[in-house]
Design a protein around this motif. Sequence first.
Motif, PDB file in Angstrom:
ATOM      1  N   VAL A  45      44.131  44.434  38.194  1.00  0.00           N
ATOM      2  CA  VAL A  45      42.718  44.114  39.136  1.00  0.00           C
ATOM      3  C   VAL A  45      43.269  44.675  40.561  1.00  0.00           C
ATOM      4  O   VAL A  45      44.161  44.253  41.042  1.00  0.00           O
ATOM      5  N   ALA A  46      42.075  44.867  41.204  1.00  0.00           N
ATOM      6  CA  ALA A  46      41.951  45.230  42.611  1.00  0.00           C
ATOM      7  C   ALA A  46      40.944  44.419  43.348  1.00  0.00           C
ATOM      8  O   ALA A  46      39.884  44.811  42.837  1.00  0.00           O
ATOM      9  N   SER A  47      41.095  43.889  44.376  1.00  0.00           N
ATOM     10  CA  SER A  47      40.148  43.144  45.134  1.00  0.00           C
ATOM     11  C   SER A  47      40.266  43.443  46.747  1.00  0.00           C
ATOM     12  O   SER A  47      41.517  43.283  47.176  1.00  0.00           O
ATOM     13  N   ALA A  48      39.234  43.858  47.556  1.00  0.00           N
ATOM     14  CA  ALA A  48      39.118  44.138  48.872  1.00  0.00           C
ATOM     15  C   ALA A  48      37.950  43.504  49.542  1.00  0.00           C
ATOM     16  O   ALA A  48      37.015  43.100  48.673  1.00  0.00           O
ATOM     17  N   ILE A  89      38.382  52.463  51.849  1.00  0.00           N
ATOM     18  CA  ILE A  89      38.859  51.930  50.747  1.00  0.00           C
ATOM     19  C   ILE A  89      37.903  51.625  49.666  1.00  0.00           C
ATOM     20  O   ILE A  89      36.985  50.997  49.860  1.00  0.00           O
ATOM     21  N   HIS A  90      38.496  52.034  48.380  1.00  0.00           N
ATOM     22  CA  HIS A  90      37.682  51.999  47.371  1.00  0.00           C
ATOM     23  C   HIS A  90      38.358  51.288  46.269  1.00  0.00           C
ATOM     24  O   HIS A  90      39.155  52.202  45.371  1.00  0.00           O
ATOM     25  N   ALA A  91      38.239  49.817  45.820  1.00  0.00           N
ATOM     26  CA  ALA A  91      38.966  49.492  44.877  1.00  0.00           C
ATOM     27  C   ALA A  91      39.025  50.232  43.755  1.00  0.00           C
ATOM     28  O   ALA A  91      40.035  50.251  42.816  1.00  0.00           O
ATOM     29  N   GLY A  92      37.811  50.831  43.069  1.00  0.00           N
ATOM     30  CA  GLY A  92      37.647  51.197  41.838  1.00  0.00           C
ATOM     31  C   GLY A  92      38.561  52.565  41.572  1.00  0.00           C
ATOM     32  O   GLY A  92      39.176  52.873  40.565  1.00  0.00           O
ATOM     33  N   ASN A  93      38.562  53.339  42.885  1.00  0.00           N
ATOM     34  CA  ASN A  93      39.296  54.694  43.047  1.00  0.00           C
ATOM     35  C   ASN A  93      40.637  54.455  42.778  1.00  0.00           C
ATOM     36  O   ASN A  93      41.541  54.943  41.921  1.00  0.00           O
ATOM     37  N   MET A 151      35.852  45.432  44.232  1.00  0.00           N
ATOM     38  CA  MET A 151      36.233  44.509  42.829  1.00  0.00           C
ATOM     39  C   MET A 151      36.429  45.563  41.912  1.00  0.00           C
ATOM     40  O   MET A 151      35.467  46.335  41.535  1.00  0.00           O
ATOM     41  N   ALA A 152      37.703  45.708  40.899  1.00  0.00           N
ATOM     42  CA  ALA A 152      37.637  46.390  39.912  1.00  0.00           C
ATOM     43  C   ALA A 152      38.830  46.204  39.128  1.00  0.00           C
ATOM     44  O   ALA A 152      39.789  45.460  39.537  1.00  0.00           O
ATOM     45  N   THR A 153      38.683  46.737  37.841  1.00  0.00           N
ATOM     46  CA  THR A 153      39.641  46.442  36.726  1.00  0.00           C
ATOM     47  C   THR A 153      39.941  47.541  35.949  1.00  0.00           C
ATOM     48  O   THR A 153      39.197  48.556  35.920  1.00  0.00           O
ATOM     49  N   ALA A 154      41.046  47.471  35.384  1.00  0.00           N
ATOM     50  CA  ALA A 154      41.606  48.816  34.607  1.00  0.00           C
ATOM     51  C   ALA A 154      42.563  48.079  33.544  1.00  0.00           C
ATOM     52  O   ALA A 154      43.238  47.161  33.696  1.00  0.00           O
ATOM     53  N   GLY A 155      42.805  49.127  32.479  1.00  0.00           N
ATOM     54  CA  GLY A 155      43.752  48.717  31.335  1.00  0.00           C
ATOM     55  C   GLY A 155      44.640  50.079  31.407  1.00  0.00           C
ATOM     56  O   GLY A 155      44.424  51.128  31.774  1.00  0.00           O
ATOM     57  N   GLY A 156      45.759  49.629  30.925  1.00  0.00           N
ATOM     58  CA  GLY A 156      46.793  50.554  30.788  1.00  0.00           C
ATOM     59  C   GLY A 156      47.549  50.556  29.244  1.00  0.00           C
ATOM     60  O   GLY A 156      47.016  49.880  28.603  1.00  0.00           O
ATOM     61  N   LYS A 157      48.489  51.549  29.224  1.00  0.00           N
ATOM     62  CA  LYS A 157      48.913  51.604  27.737  1.00  0.00           C
ATOM     63  C   LYS A 157      50.513  51.540  27.555  1.00  0.00           C
ATOM     64  O   LYS A 157      50.730  50.970  26.648  1.00  0.00           O
ATOM     65  N   ASN A 205      46.140  57.141  52.294  1.00  0.00           N
ATOM     66  CA  ASN A 205      45.270  58.305  52.108  1.00  0.00           C
ATOM     67  C   ASN A 205      43.829  58.052  52.281  1.00  0.00           C
ATOM     68  O   ASN A 205      43.055  58.944  52.405  1.00  0.00           O
ATOM     69  N   SER A 206      43.563  56.969  51.869  1.00  0.00           N
ATOM     70  CA  SER A 206      42.003  56.472  52.049  1.00  0.00           C
ATOM     71  C   SER A 206      41.432  55.940  53.199  1.00  0.00           C
ATOM     72  O   SER A 206      40.399  56.107  53.475  1.00  0.00           O
ATOM     73  N   VAL A 207      42.448  55.176  53.929  1.00  0.00           N
ATOM     74  CA  VAL A 207      41.900  54.701  55.324  1.00  0.00           C
ATOM     75  C   VAL A 207      41.396  55.904  56.318  1.00  0.00           C
ATOM     76  O   VAL A 207      42.163  56.714  56.549  1.00  0.00           O
ATOM     77  N   LYS A 208      40.100  55.710  56.743  1.00  0.00           N
ATOM     78  CA  LYS A 208      39.637  56.570  57.687  1.00  0.00           C
ATOM     79  C   LYS A 208      40.149  56.410  59.009  1.00  0.00           C
ATOM     80  O   LYS A 208      40.581  55.420  59.383  1.00  0.00           O
TER      81      LYS A 208
END
Length: 880
Positions: free
Chosen positions: A818-821, A830-834, A853-859, A877-880
């Motif tokens: 889970v990522a939250s900004a 900043i892009h939580a999804g990316n 706000m974004a979520t992801a799954g791993g293996k 690398n993301s911050v302007k």
Amino acid sequence: MKQYNLNQVRKEFLDFFKEKDHYIADSYSLVPKNDKSLLLINAGMAPLKAYFLGTAQPPKKRMATCQKCIRTGDIDNVGKTDRHGTFFEMLGNFSFGDYFKKEIIKWAWEFMTQRIEIPEELLWVTVFHEDDEAFDIWKNEVGISPDRIVRLGKEDNFWEHGLGPCGPCSEIYIDRGEKYSCGDPNCKPGCDCDRFVEVWNLVFSQFDKDEDGNYNPLPNPNIDTGMGLERMVCVLNDASNIFEIEPISSIIKNVENISGKKYGENKAEDVSIRVIIDHLRAMTFLVSDGVIPSNEGRGYVLRRLIRRAARHGKLLGIEGEFLYKLSEIIIDNWGEYYPNLVDKKVQIKKVIQVEEQKFQETIDQGMNILKEFLQDMSKKGDKVLEGVKAFKLYDTYGFPLDLTKEILDEKGYTVDEEGFNNEMEEQRQRARNARANGDFEGWNRNSQAKISNDVLTEFIGYENKEATSKVILLIKDNVEVDSLKEGEDGIIILDQTVFYPEGGGQVSDRGILFNDNFKCELKDVKKIDGNKILHFVSIESGIINVGQKVHAEINEKKRMNTARNHTATHLLHRALKDVLGEHVNQAGSLVDEEKLRFDFTHFQGVAKEELSKIEDIVNERILDCLDISITTGNMDEARKMGAVALFDEKYGDKVRIVKMGNYSIELCGGTHLSNTSQVQIFKIVSEGGIASGVRRIEAITGEAAFKNIKNTYKAMDEVANKLKTIPSNVLDKLKNSLEENKSLSKKIESLKAKMAVSKVDDIIKDVITMNDLSLVVKQIDGLEVNDMRNLCDEIKNKITGDVLIVLGTVKNDKVNFVASATKPLTKKGIHAGNIIREVAKATGGGGGGRPDMATAGGKDPSKVKEALDLVENLVRNSVK
């Protein structure tokens, strides 16, 4: 010339040949029976091939039909030209070794000049240039001027298709006048201009072409004629195409009404109107013959026709589904001669509507994807769409390749069909490898011609369970033999048999054959070519010779259980119609001693309440103790009684009518009980979809149903013991236990969340400060995704300013992130999804979401720490 519509010419033709002592057969189904060489019936003689080959006996040596036909070879030209179409009706008269050239030539002239009153001076004929016999009959017997008899070569006036029956033909032409002429003063039949139109082809099958190319005279030559009904009516009405004749022309007005377009004002719109009308006839007749849209075979033809017509409707500005409504016009205008259209009206409309709905759901999305492909091709200067992209349109958006080709062709592009076919190869390979099961099919293909037409078996198994029969033929390894001995497998053909051969969805009987010298057990029983019944056997002891008498006994228990299931199938069919609607029709079945399987047309899942009601109705009819009567009659009598014809059943002049009280009446050749009470009990065990618009019910009866009920009660007792209660209280006990477990689970989740929140202070001790933001990265195992989201909110409440939180967890070997900004951070790049997507990739997973706000799954649980270590650099690398 006198003008006619389709119905009038059809009636005149059939009435004429009925007067000439012909048997007038109803049109055969568009779905070929016992002919794997054809996908769909495409000519009047196609359903009669077995009669011409001598492998089956016709109902009469003289026949005439009006056969519905479909040809799709030129489907891309439909609407663009005056002469191309998919559906048509073929009038034909046939002689199987009865009359020959003289009779048909004279009758053809009589029909043309007297019955439909075509002026003699407008008629021309052609003959094969070597066929002096036909020339002389036209000249001397009919009296037509030799100047209007044209001799043409083999390409024009000799009919043959590979090996087998073939022969010269004579064609009748109508002179349409100078306005259609090429201007050549010597213009006559054989010229490529439109002045002379061939309307009737008389084929004289008098040779048998062998493998060496020799044309051997047939001992009993045949007659096979074909007259395209629509073409004939066009000529009689001086119409340039089929869209100008009734009742086809009346459909144009309906398309004009719903589209707001006027036929004849715009060439492109005229093409669309023609496509709709042509395809509408084809799809309506296909569905009436039981074809369902699918991605292969004749189902693909139907799907292609519906979707192609639907797309042309959109080109005319027609919104939503409309084809299923227009199908009523086809049913109304053709239903009198093809009553099957009326009988299947509800089914026809429903099948077309469902397919239209599916296409409407995907076409806009697919068109947008294709538009993107076209834009990309235009930028690159490509003229050929990649096969993989065409396959994506087909596989994902339901676009048939032909539709993609048609759209691209309109834009001046083509498709890499080879690439498309490569993508389809695995599926096509499965289709090519599909084989009918069992040794019988291989024997049937290779060897059935070796059995004489005189070899017939009388089936006496409806009334008898045993009989004494004579062995009239033995076969071993596809070769006729004099005897079979112990240890050998082979085929026995008897003069009469009590063993029911597989057919109508029912498996064959089992049993034994024996006499004083031998005994064998039946492995299978099959029927071919009308009344040839093959007994597949394994010789257990002794030897059997041709001509000997044998005693036959069926396995009565197996026969009885099979009869229970078959009788229940009839009750089920009627109950399905009662509950779901009259559109329900059988689409296949399997009946054996253990179960029944019934496939039926319906367009959504059957609800539990509906299944329960269906089951109740069948059991009520069983308890009603309905007498089962079985009679024979002709099709007209059966139809008047309201009998239902079952799927894929082949009917002759006489049909077997199975009546269960006043509840169910069906045509069926299977074995049945004498009273519905003998079914004992009926239990549905499963229901589900097997194809678009086709459902399947599996059920059991009698002994199998009792065993099922007994096992169910046994399982219920065991459950009750586990729950420490009695069977009647199981549901209440189980409900209480589930509610208790649910409450406990909530408490556990709540405690876990509180424990996680209590760790917030420890978590934020490891906060990383960089570029005016706070970064929290942590692995906390054992949490659900919602727990992680709540934890992110708690962390943000504890930290002032901009913060990005990335959490990872492993629970039951399952990885989640889970990522939250905070909102301001998203404006800084900043892009939580990316970020979460890249983190998940490191564990073999994926995901994404919003910038905040974004979520992801791993293996791979072992790589969670390694994945989280990537976050700091991703942020930098993301911050302007």
